[in-house]
Design a protein around this motif. Structure first.
Motif, mmCIF file in Angstrom:
data_model
loop_
_atom_site.group_PDB
_atom_site.id
_atom_site.type_symbol
_atom_site.label_atom_id
_atom_site.label_comp_id
_atom_site.label_asym_id
_atom_site.label_seq_id
_atom_site.Cartn_x
_atom_site.Cartn_y
_atom_site.Cartn_z
ATOM 1 N N VAL A 207 0.838 -1.200 0.000
ATOM 2 C CA VAL A 207 0.000 0.000 0.000
ATOM 3 C C VAL A 207 0.875 1.253 0.000
ATOM 4 C CG1 VAL A 207 -1.632 1.322 1.414
ATOM 5 C CG2 VAL A 207 -2.014 -1.104 1.026
ATOM 6 N N ASP A 208 1.938 1.256 0.789
ATOM 7 C CA ASP A 208 2.860 2.406 0.806
ATOM 8 C C ASP A 208 3.464 2.638 -0.577
ATOM 9 O OD1 ASP A 208 2.376 2.908 3.461
ATOM 10 O OD2 ASP A 208 4.238 1.974 4.196
ATOM 11 N N GLU A 209 3.843 1.549 -1.244
ATOM 12 C CA GLU A 209 4.412 1.677 -2.585
ATOM 13 C C GLU A 209 3.377 2.217 -3.570
ATOM 14 O OE1 GLU A 209 5.789 -2.289 -3.336
ATOM 15 O OE2 GLU A 209 7.616 -2.012 -2.147
ATOM 16 N N GLU A 210 2.138 1.738 -3.439
ATOM 17 C CA GLU A 210 1.073 2.230 -4.325
ATOM 18 C C GLU A 210 0.787 3.703 -4.064
ATOM 19 O OE1 GLU A 210 -2.330 -0.373 -4.060
ATOM 20 O OE2 GLU A 210 -1.162 -2.101 -4.730
ATOM 21 N N PHE A 211 0.769 4.112 -2.801
ATOM 22 C CA PHE A 211 0.574 5.531 -2.479
ATOM 23 C C PHE A 211 1.716 6.380 -3.035
ATOM 24 C CE2 PHE A 211 -2.357 4.687 1.315
ATOM 25 C CZ PHE A 211 -3.477 5.136 0.639
ATOM 26 N N GLN A 212 2.919 5.869 -2.926
ATOM 27 C CA GLN A 212 4.067 6.601 -3.465
ATOM 28 C C GLN A 212 3.899 6.767 -4.972
ATOM 29 O OE1 GLN A 212 6.450 8.126 -1.795
ATOM 30 N NE2 GLN A 212 7.335 8.897 -3.688
ATOM 31 N N GLY A 213 3.470 5.710 -5.649
ATOM 32 C CA GLY A 213 3.222 5.793 -7.091
ATOM 33 C C GLY A 213 2.127 6.799 -7.402
ATOM 34 N N LEU A 214 1.052 6.801 -6.609
ATOM 35 C CA LEU A 214 -0.027 7.775 -6.803
ATOM 36 C C LEU A 214 0.468 9.197 -6.574
ATOM 37 C CD1 LEU A 214 -3.049 6.002 -5.080
ATOM 38 C CD2 LEU A 214 -2.790 6.509 -7.517
ATOM 39 N N ARG A 215 1.293 9.409 -5.561
ATOM 40 C CA ARG A 215 1.858 10.742 -5.298
ATOM 41 C C ARG A 215 2.660 11.231 -6.508
ATOM 42 N NH1 ARG A 215 4.406 8.967 -0.395
ATOM 43 N NH2 ARG A 215 2.640 8.486 0.896
ATOM 44 N N GLU A 216 3.466 10.314 -7.044
ATOM 45 C CA GLU A 216 4.273 10.690 -8.203
ATOM 46 C C GLU A 216 3.380 11.008 -9.399
ATOM 47 O OE1 GLU A 216 6.970 7.416 -8.728
ATOM 48 O OE2 GLU A 216 8.055 7.878 -6.868
ATOM 49 N N ASP A 217 2.356 10.184 -9.633
ATOM 50 C CA ASP A 217 1.432 10.431 -10.745
ATOM 51 C C ASP A 217 0.694 11.755 -10.566
ATOM 52 O OD1 ASP A 217 2.197 8.032 -11.843
ATOM 53 O OD2 ASP A 217 0.384 6.933 -11.209
ATOM 54 N N ILE A 218 0.208 12.014 -9.349
ATOM 55 C CA ILE A 218 -0.498 13.266 -9.074
ATOM 56 C C ILE A 218 0.446 14.453 -9.254
ATOM 57 C CG2 ILE A 218 -1.585 14.617 -7.234
ATOM 58 C CD1 ILE A 218 -2.839 11.977 -6.239
ATOM 59 N N GLY A 219 1.693 14.278 -8.799
ATOM 60 C CA GLY A 219 2.690 15.344 -8.971
ATOM 61 C C GLY A 219 2.907 15.655 -10.444
ATOM 62 N N LYS A 220 3.046 14.644 -11.257
ATOM 63 C CA LYS A 220 3.236 14.841 -12.699
ATOM 64 C C LYS A 220 2.011 15.515 -13.307
ATOM 65 C CE LYS A 220 6.249 10.829 -13.290
ATOM 66 N NZ LYS A 220 6.337 9.463 -13.823
ATOM 67 N N MET A 221 0.822 15.047 -12.891
ATOM 68 C CA MET A 221 -0.407 15.637 -13.416
ATOM 69 C C MET A 221 -0.533 17.106 -13.013
ATOM 70 S SD MET A 221 -2.862 12.333 -12.737
ATOM 71 C CE MET A 221 -4.436 13.026 -13.126
ATOM 72 N N MET A 222 -0.148 17.410 -11.783
ATOM 73 C CA MET A 222 -0.199 18.802 -11.320
ATOM 74 C C MET A 222 0.732 19.684 -12.138
ATOM 75 S SD MET A 222 -2.441 19.107 -8.942
ATOM 76 C CE MET A 222 -2.038 20.667 -8.212
ATOM 77 N N VAL A 223 1.923 19.173 -12.421
ATOM 78 C CA VAL A 223 2.876 19.947 -13.238
ATOM 79 C C VAL A 223 2.286 20.184 -14.625
ATOM 80 C CG1 VAL A 223 5.144 19.842 -14.355
ATOM 81 C CG2 VAL A 223 4.917 19.228 -11.949
ATOM 82 N N GLU A 224 1.697 19.133 -15.209
ATOM 83 C CA GLU A 224 1.083 19.263 -16.534
ATOM 84 C C GLU A 224 -0.077 20.258 -16.508
ATOM 85 O OE1 GLU A 224 -0.110 15.394 -17.922
ATOM 86 O OE2 GLU A 224 1.928 14.603 -17.820
ATOM 87 N N LEU A 225 -0.929 20.159 -15.468
ATOM 88 C CA LEU A 225 -2.063 21.070 -15.357
ATOM 89 C C LEU A 225 -1.610 22.513 -15.154
ATOM 90 C CD1 LEU A 225 -4.552 18.968 -13.189
ATOM 91 C CD2 LEU A 225 -4.828 19.620 -15.583
ATOM 92 N N GLU A 226 -0.601 22.706 -14.309
ATOM 93 C CA GLU A 226 -0.075 24.054 -14.092
ATOM 94 C C GLU A 226 0.506 24.616 -15.383
ATOM 95 O OE1 GLU A 226 2.715 23.784 -10.853
ATOM 96 O OE2 GLU A 226 1.137 23.857 -9.337
ATOM 97 N N THR A 227 1.224 23.764 -16.089
ATOM 98 C CA THR A 227 1.817 24.202 -17.348
ATOM 99 C C THR A 227 0.718 24.614 -18.332
ATOM 100 O OG1 THR A 227 3.683 22.710 -17.006
ATOM 101 C CG2 THR A 227 3.346 23.531 -19.249
#
Length: 118
Positions: free
Chosen positions: A89-109
């Motif tokens: 679960v921790d690994e999956e959350f870490q993956g979700l954090r990374e995905d959300i981070g990438k999406m946030m960068v894309e959305l901000e851009t």
């Protein structure tokens, strides 16, 4: 321990048979010697019974300890499974954090690049 228990039971039976033989003598008065022999045999039965009770108590304790050991093993297995699940679960959350981070960068851009166009 079983052989010991079997010997105790056999001894109890022999003592009981001896008592029965002594007390079933018809027409004969039980003398002091025979009464003492009955007392001795009864004491043997009593001692054997006490010994058997100690054996039973020991077996109960052993069974309880084995049950406790098995319960501890089960708890350990469950704990290990839960730790594995926690790690996954921790690994999956870490993956979700990374995905959300990438999406946030894309959305901000996109936001900032389209804001200038309006």
């Amino acid at each position: 321990m079983e052989g010991n228990a079997a010997e105790k039971v056999k001894g109890m039976m022999q003592s009981l048979q001896t008592i029965l033989k002594i007390t079933q003598q018809e027409g004969k008065d039980l003398g002091g010697r025979k009464i003492m022999q009955v007392d001795v045999e009864a004491a043997k039965i009593s001692a054997a019974a006490e010994s058997l009770l100690r054996i039973v108590e020991s077996l109960k304790e052993t069974a309880l300890l084995e049950d406790a050991k098995e319960a501890n093993r089960n708890v350990q297995r469950i704990e290990n499974k839960l730790r594995t699940m926690e790690t996954r679960v921790d690994e999956e959350f870490q993956g979700l954090r990374e995905d959300i981070g990438k999406m946030m960068v894309e959305l901000e851009t996109k936001y900032y690049t389209t804001k200038g166009l309006v």
